[in-house]
Every structure is written in C-alpha cells, then in structure tokens.
Design a protein around this motif. Structure first.
Motif, PDB file in Angstrom:
ATOM      1  N   ILE A 207      32.847  43.016  38.799  1.00 30.73           N
ATOM      2  CA  ILE A 207      33.426  41.600  38.984  1.00 30.73           C
ATOM      3  C   ILE A 207      32.807  40.604  37.842  1.00 30.73           C
ATOM      4  CG2 ILE A 207      33.172  42.148  41.350  1.00 30.73           C
ATOM      5  CD1 ILE A 207      30.487  40.495  41.391  1.00 30.73           C
TER       6      ILE A 207
ATOM      7  N   SER B  73      36.837  29.733  44.201  1.00 33.09           N
ATOM      8  CA  SER B  73      37.566  30.977  44.477  1.00 33.09           C
ATOM      9  C   SER B  73      37.322  31.336  45.767  1.00 33.09           C
ATOM     10  CB  SER B  73      36.936  32.310  43.577  1.00 33.09           C
ATOM     11  OG  SER B  73      37.259  33.728  44.245  1.00 33.09           O
TER      12      SER B  73
ATOM     13  N   HIS C  46      36.506  34.230  47.110  1.00 33.83           N
ATOM     14  CA  HIS C  46      35.441  35.267  47.036  1.00 33.83           C
ATOM     15  C   HIS C  46      34.110  34.574  46.809  1.00 33.83           C
ATOM     16  CE1 HIS C  46      38.987  37.729  47.116  1.00 33.83           C
ATOM     17  NE2 HIS C  46      39.228  37.635  46.073  1.00 33.83           N
TER      18      HIS C  46
ATOM     19  N   THR D 109      35.272  37.085  51.760  1.00 34.66           N
ATOM     20  CA  THR D 109      36.531  36.485  51.467  1.00 34.66           C
ATOM     21  C   THR D 109      37.060  35.522  52.345  1.00 34.66           C
ATOM     22  OG1 THR D 109      37.035  38.473  49.948  1.00 34.66           O
ATOM     23  CG2 THR D 109      38.864  37.061  50.801  1.00 34.66           C
TER      24      THR D 109
ATOM     25  N   ASN E 142      35.202  36.330  40.831  1.00 36.52           N
ATOM     26  CA  ASN E 142      36.705  36.344  40.589  1.00 36.52           C
ATOM     27  C   ASN E 142      37.444  37.591  41.641  1.00 36.52           C
ATOM     28  OD1 ASN E 142      35.334  38.689  39.471  1.00 36.52           O
ATOM     29  ND2 ASN E 142      37.034  38.772  37.837  1.00 36.52           N
ATOM     30  N   LYS E 143      36.558  38.465  42.260  1.00 41.53           N
ATOM     31  CA  LYS E 143      37.147  39.519  43.022  1.00 41.53           C
ATOM     32  C   LYS E 143      35.993  40.235  43.880  1.00 41.53           C
ATOM     33  CE  LYS E 143      38.163  43.497  41.259  1.00 41.53           C
ATOM     34  NZ  LYS E 143      38.449  44.455  40.315  1.00 41.53           N
TER      35      LYS E 143
ATOM     36  N   SER F 291      35.349  46.750  43.340  1.00 46.61           N
ATOM     37  CA  SER F 291      36.355  48.045  43.770  1.00 46.61           C
ATOM     38  C   SER F 291      35.426  48.864  44.291  1.00 46.61           C
ATOM     39  CB  SER F 291      37.133  48.368  42.577  1.00 46.61           C
ATOM     40  OG  SER F 291      36.212  48.723  41.457  1.00 46.61           O
TER      41      SER F 291
END
Length: 412
Positions: free
Chosen positions: A28, A35, A37, A82, A133-134, A137
C-alpha cells in the motif's frame, strides 16, 4: 481531550512510519489525495478496541450504504476501512483524526461498558488516520476463517453453549457467593507433594464462616487474583491432589443435582462427580496450563462457566500446539480422553480476549464483517464450577497417555 492540528499531523506521520516498519513488504501507499480507503492507527485489536466501538465511531448514525468494509487484522494495533465514497471517507477523517476513543464513547453508555479496563482507565488512546491507495493484499488474501479451522479442538473435548438458563445462572451465582460478614485469616497450608505455580501462590487463606446446606461451611481460600471454595473434597493446590480419606462434611450442594442429572441424561457422564471446586476470577486473572492429576481423578473433568466469557487455551505437551477456545457464559466444557489426559489447559492472564467473530454467531454474514474478522471481548468477573470424580483408592490410572500420567510416569 483531542489534540491540536499540528500535533495530530506529527502523530499521523509517526504512525505511518511505524506501520511501514512493522510491514516492510506491504503493497500500500499513504497519500494526501482523498480515497475511499483509510488507515486507522491505534484502532486495532492489539489496543483492545472492540469492533462495535470502531464501527460506531466510523458510522455513528448506522447509515446503510456508508461503511463498505472494516478490516481488523489479528494482533495488530491498526485497522483499515473502506467507505462507499471519497466524500464520506474525507468527512470521517476530518472528524475523527486525533480524537480520544474513550471520550467519543462517553455519550454512549453501552459502548463505554464494552471497553476493556486497560483502555477505559489507562492512558488516553487517540486515533490517527491516513488515506491509502488500497487495502493491503496480505489482509485481503486471508479470507474469512472457516468454521472447521476454528473448531480443531483436542479429541475428547465437548463444549455445550447455554447449558444452563439465565435464571439458573443467577441462582447459582447467588448460592455460590463469596460474600460474608465474618472471616478468619489463617496462614496457608504448605505441602511437600509439589510446587505451587507463581500464578497460583496462595496469599493468606480466608476461611469464611457461612452456613450452607446441612449446616456445613465449605472451605474457601483466596489465591492470587481469584477466590475458591470446595465441596465433597478439598482440592490441595500445593500438590493438585485431594485426600480421598478426608472427605468434607456433606455432599455436593442440592442446587447442583439437576445439573448433574442433565449431564447424565445427555450422556456426558456415567456417574455423578463427588468433588466440586468453585472459582471466582477477577477480570484479568488467569490460571497456569495444567493437566488434572490422573491418579486421583477419574473420568471427565467438567467445567461450567458463569458470569463472563473467557478464552481457554489448550496446549499439546510434545509439539507445543496451542488451541484457543472461547467459553461463553452458561456454557459447559467437558474434557475426556485425550483432551483430559494429554493436553494441558489454562487461562492466559489478560483483561480481554481476541476472538474470531465466527465464534460469536456472525458466521451467517461473513460479507458484512470482512476478512480476518476478529473482535476484542473484555472480561468481567467469572465464576466456574469444576466437577470431578475421585478415583477409588488404591487403584491407579492405566490410561493411554503415560506422558502426563503420574501413575505411570514418576517424573510427572
């Protein structure tokens, strides 16, 4: 109290640096541009923040289509969230960045009561939030834990939820009350049969003068962080034994007889126990891992939890494998076979327990709770009733687990 803008900015940068140090392989990136997130420093389970508290702070009006996903990685001091839009995420960051968790909860009594003591009475904990940004994972790839994975308990272990009703729980707690008007303090008895664990070292033993059924007064003792009383036979903590030739006056209280009959009817036991130990644990108290002595007790060990949930930890003696198990209030734990004679069991000393939401009945809606779904449950005062059956003497244990058997292994 909340912090000024410059101090919040410095704290946010510090939390970002701490995260990158903890997770050097993260994929990330922190960013200034809004964003959907958000990274939430200090909002993790490691800090004792219950999921429902964080959800309320992020979505105080409980609006539909507002909060998309909340991620609470196990054992971490941070969280990720999120939202459904960048506008909502921006509003949340502006309103919550730098706020004190306890102060936000003061206007909601139910949320305040759900906070663990360390968070409620300790140094103030503030949230520090950043756009990312995310979602990492490493979190997304874990998925929701499967029921079978959370149920790998030792063979021979049975857990029955709601074994007693709320009314029965209340009656049992009133009967096995440790309150008394008269106490006589004695020095603790010392034995040469074994060593008392540091966590169970008797302080001064308080023999409480209280009349019960049959005019008998059960022996009571105050150990470190917990109180105990005994019926049938007195449990000797210095050796983890009882004296079979020295039964206590009277039998197990009549209030327990319907419970024992229920166990018989359900095939959980084949004979009535004749020894009962009642423990009252203060919040945060634990008990060292141990195996109940083979040579003195036969058959299953049975424990009824009252008042508070707790996580009990089972440990295998050879490979060191640990299996945590949530014991809800009013649940009955039955340990037989390998779970009884081989695995150690204990309660870690801590004020709250981290558990998978699956164990709390959320399994039907995994999409609403997100991957790695966990929560923090603060402990309150818990009373346990542990039932045992004394082995006829001078018989010995001939079980299939000599590693932990004092009848077959002199080193135990």
């Amino acid at each position: 109290m909340d912090l000024d803008k410059d101090k919040v900015h410095r704290k946010v940068k510090r939390k970002q640096a701490q995260y990158l140090k903890q997770e050097p392989k993260t994929d990330i990136g922190f960013q200034e541009e809004p964003s959907v997130h958000l990274f939430i420093g200090n909002g993790g389970l490691k800090n004792g923040v219950p999921r429902e508290v964080l959800e309320h702070m992020l979505n105080p009006l409980q609006s539909e289509g507002y909060l998309k996903q909340l991620y609470l990685p196990s054992g971490k001091d941070y969280a990720f969230v999120t939202f459904t839009s960048t506008i909502i995420a921006s509003q949340c960051l502006v309103s919550l960045n730098g706020v004190c968790i306890v102060e936000v909860c003061r206007s909601n009594e139910s949320l305040l009561q759900s906070l663990p003591p360390a968070l409620l009475h300790g140094p103030p904990v503030h949230l520090y939030m950043s756009y990312v940004n995310k979602i990492p994972s490493s979190i997304l790839g874990c998925g929701v834990p499967k029921r079978t994975e959370c149920s790998q308990v030792p063979p021979g272990l049975i857990l029955l939820e709601d074994f007693v009703s709320i009314q029965e729980e209340d009656q049992l707690l009133k009967f096995f009350s440790f309150e008394s008007e008269t106490k006589q303090t004695l020095q603790p008895n010392r034995t040469t049969h074994g060593i008392v664990s540091a966590n169970d070292e008797p302080q001064q033993t308080a023999i409480v003068v209280k009349r019960t059924e049959g005019g008998c007064s059960p022996p009571k003792a105050t150990l470190k962080h917990r109180q105990v009383m005994h019926f049938g036979y007195e449990f000797l903590y210095g050796s983890n034994l009882v004296d079979p030739n020295n039964p206590l006056p009277g039998r197990l209280p009549a209030i327990t007889h319907p419970l024992l009959d229920r166990m018989m009817e359900q095939g959980l036991i084949t004979h009535h126990p004749d020894q009962l130990t009642v423990n009252r644990y203060n919040p945060g108290a634990g008990i060292p891992s141990h195996v109940d002595t083979h040579s003195v007790f036969q058959g299953p060990i049975i424990s009824l939890s009252l008042g508070s949930q707790v996580v009990m930890e089972f440990k295998h003696p050879t490979d060191g494998k640990k299996v945590p198990l949530l014991l809800p209030p009013r649940s009955l734990l039955v340990m037989n076979g390998e779970a009884r004679y081989l695995w150690g069991h204990g309660i870690p000393a801590r004020t709250c327990d981290e558990v998978f939401l699956e164990l709390l009945g959320y399994w039907e809606t995994p999409s609403k709770i997100g991957p790695q779904a966990s929560n923090v449950l603060p402990r309150s005062t818990r009373t346990s009733l542990t039932f045992r059956k004394i082995r006829p003497q001078p018989s010995i244990c001939t079980c299939d687990y000599p590693l932990q058997c004092d009848s077959q292994n002199s080193s135990v």
